[in-house]
Write an enzyme that holds these catalytic residues in place. Structure first.
Site, mmCIF file in Angstrom:
data_model
loop_
_atom_site.group_PDB
_atom_site.id
_atom_site.type_symbol
_atom_site.label_atom_id
_atom_site.label_comp_id
_atom_site.label_asym_id
_atom_site.label_seq_id
_atom_site.Cartn_x
_atom_site.Cartn_y
_atom_site.Cartn_z
ATOM 1 N N GLY A 207 0.829 -1.209 0.000
ATOM 2 C CA GLY A 207 0.000 0.000 0.000
ATOM 3 C C GLY A 207 0.855 1.247 0.000
ATOM 4 O O GLY A 207 2.042 1.184 -0.316
ATOM 5 N N ASN A 208 0.266 2.377 0.330
ATOM 6 C CA ASN A 208 1.035 3.619 0.418
ATOM 7 C C ASN A 208 0.411 4.515 1.492
ATOM 8 O O ASN A 208 -0.612 4.170 2.076
ATOM 9 C CB ASN A 208 1.097 4.320 -0.946
ATOM 10 C CG ASN A 208 -0.281 4.639 -1.471
ATOM 11 O OD1 ASN A 208 -0.982 5.476 -0.920
ATOM 12 N ND2 ASN A 208 -0.689 3.952 -2.538
#
Ligand code: CTP
Length: 403
Positions: A207-208
């Site tokens: 993810g980020n």
């Protein structure tokens, strides 16, 4: 007359600033408005119903029933083009925030379908109290408009924030709102926001750090201009309760792509602010991956590029805006994205700018329209940056319409 024909309910509550309301009513009437005044019993101590009925030329109502007659709060709520609660005491604010309904003002507020403007008035310490802050945030989240308080001498003798805005300023704000129209009324818009999570196994993902704040601010800015917005939102703690926004929660780049393509067909504007993973694991394990060798690699495969896909199917009447988050050669990379993805504009963020990018409440953006020069904007709140983006989209669409 800037308020000609507008029907306004003024609700006066128990604060010393109530002494300014006969002047407020005079200005509203002078501006062409039809004004009906409601009061709480506490307001009676600060200003007389006789003064307010004289200037409004209508009886002033305080109770849900006046002896034998019922004051129909539902009818009043439907009648008005705007309800103005001025001054709004800390007590009434608390009631509005929590849905209490022990007087006519609260009953009409709960029944009102028109925009509601709240002009708080209280002493500086009451204004700064966490419960007041909390109540302000709550009533804002319900879609009400807060008239900014003034700074100056307060009834307590203290000097600070908390004064009710001046009647002239309230009338200007109300007129600005009621006359602004909704340039995007009847327009449908799509916004993507937040991160995506690409699952490795049942407990892990790639993810980020995107929070979704910028995209949500854009969705709200579009909705404030009257657009009906579909917000495709990745895993985020942020949310919006704007009545014109429908939120579709997604997790992965693939889900984002599917929902965005579906919504885009009916939309005239799309702003893709999501931080989408460019790659996902080639395979998602059904069971938790166990620790084994000292090194491991994960095979990744490209995700669908939603912006590029929408750029391919876009028609001339659709405005497509993408984001670019860059760390080096920002303008050059952003310009390439604009071309490659066939967007009408790219909003550029540089991670080299302090206060810009993921997690902050501020952003420093550069607008890069297909036609024309890049416009670098100063560091500002994400709400203001969103407003600037939406204003520029309107400009692009107006220019398009007049070609
Ligand atoms: N975008 C998208 N789908 C993807 C990747 C990006 O819709 N799979 C959109 C983003 O929402 C953004 C724009 O494309 O509006 C640019 O995203 P960015 O990550 O900066 O660009 P990339 O094309 O992924 O290029 P790179 O990561 O190499 O900079």
């Amino acid at each position: 007359m800037i308020l000609a024909g507008k029907k306004i309910i003024l609700a006066v509550t128990g604060s010393i600033a109530a002494y300014k309301t006969p002047q407020l009513v005079r200005l509203l009437v002078k501006a062409g408005a039809d004004v009906r005044v409601l009061m709480t019993t506490a307001a009676n101590g600060f200003v007389t119903p006789l003064a307010l009925s004289t200037v409004s030329k209508h009886p002033v109502l305080t109770d849900v029933s006046n002896g034998s007659a019922w004051n129909n709060h539902v009818e009043m709520g439907l009648w008005a083009d705007a309800m103005l609660i001025a001054p709004c005491s800390a007590n009434t604010l608390g009631k509005l925030a929590n849905g209490l309904c022990d007087n006519l003002v609260c009953a009409v507020y709960l029944s009102a379908r028109c925009p509601v403007f709240i002009a708080p008035a209280m002493d500086e310490d009451m204004w700064a109290h966490p419960s007041t802050r909390n109540n302000i945030n709550k009533v804002k989240a319900y879609g009400n408009h807060i008239v900014p308080v003034g700074h100056g001498e307060l009834a307590s003798g203290l000097v600070g924030e908390g004064r009710m805005a001046e009647p002239e300023d309230i009338v200007t704000l109300l007129a600005g709102f009621l006359n602004a129209g909704r340039p995007l009324k009847g327009t449908k818009a799509l916004v993507t926001a937040g991160p995506t999570y690409e699952r490795l196994d049942p407990v892990r993902f790639i993810g980020n750090f995107s929070t979704g704040k910028m995209g949500i601010a854009i969705a709200e800015a579009l909705a404030d201009k009257g657009a009906e917005v579909t917000l495709v939102l990745g895993p985020s703690h942020e949310k919006t309760t704007h009545p014109l926004i429908t939120t579709i929660r997604i997790e992965s780049a693939h889900e984002l792509y599917t929902q965005a393509v579906k919504a885009f067909a009916n939309c005239s504007i799309a702003v893709l602010a999501a931080a989408v993973a460019d790659y996902r694991p080639l395979e998602t394990a059904n069971e938790k991956i166990k620790k084994a060798e000292s090194e491991m690699s994960i095979a990744l495969t490209k995700t669908e590029d939603t912006l590029a896909a929408l750029g391919k199917i876009k028609t001339p009447v659709q405005t497509l805006v993408g984001f670019a988050l860059e760390t080096t050669n920002e303008l050059e990379h952003a310009r390439k994205k604009l071309e490659a993805k066939n967007a009408d504009m790219i909003v550029l963020n540089s991670l080299r700018d302090e206060g810009a990018g993921f997690g902050h409440d501020t952003n420093k953006i550069t607008l890069l329209p297909r036609a024309g020069e890049a416009i670098a904007l100063p560091l500002q709140s994400k709400q203001d940056a969103a407003g600037a983006i939406v204003d520029y989209i309107l400009k692009l669409r107006n220019a398009e319409a007049t070609v």
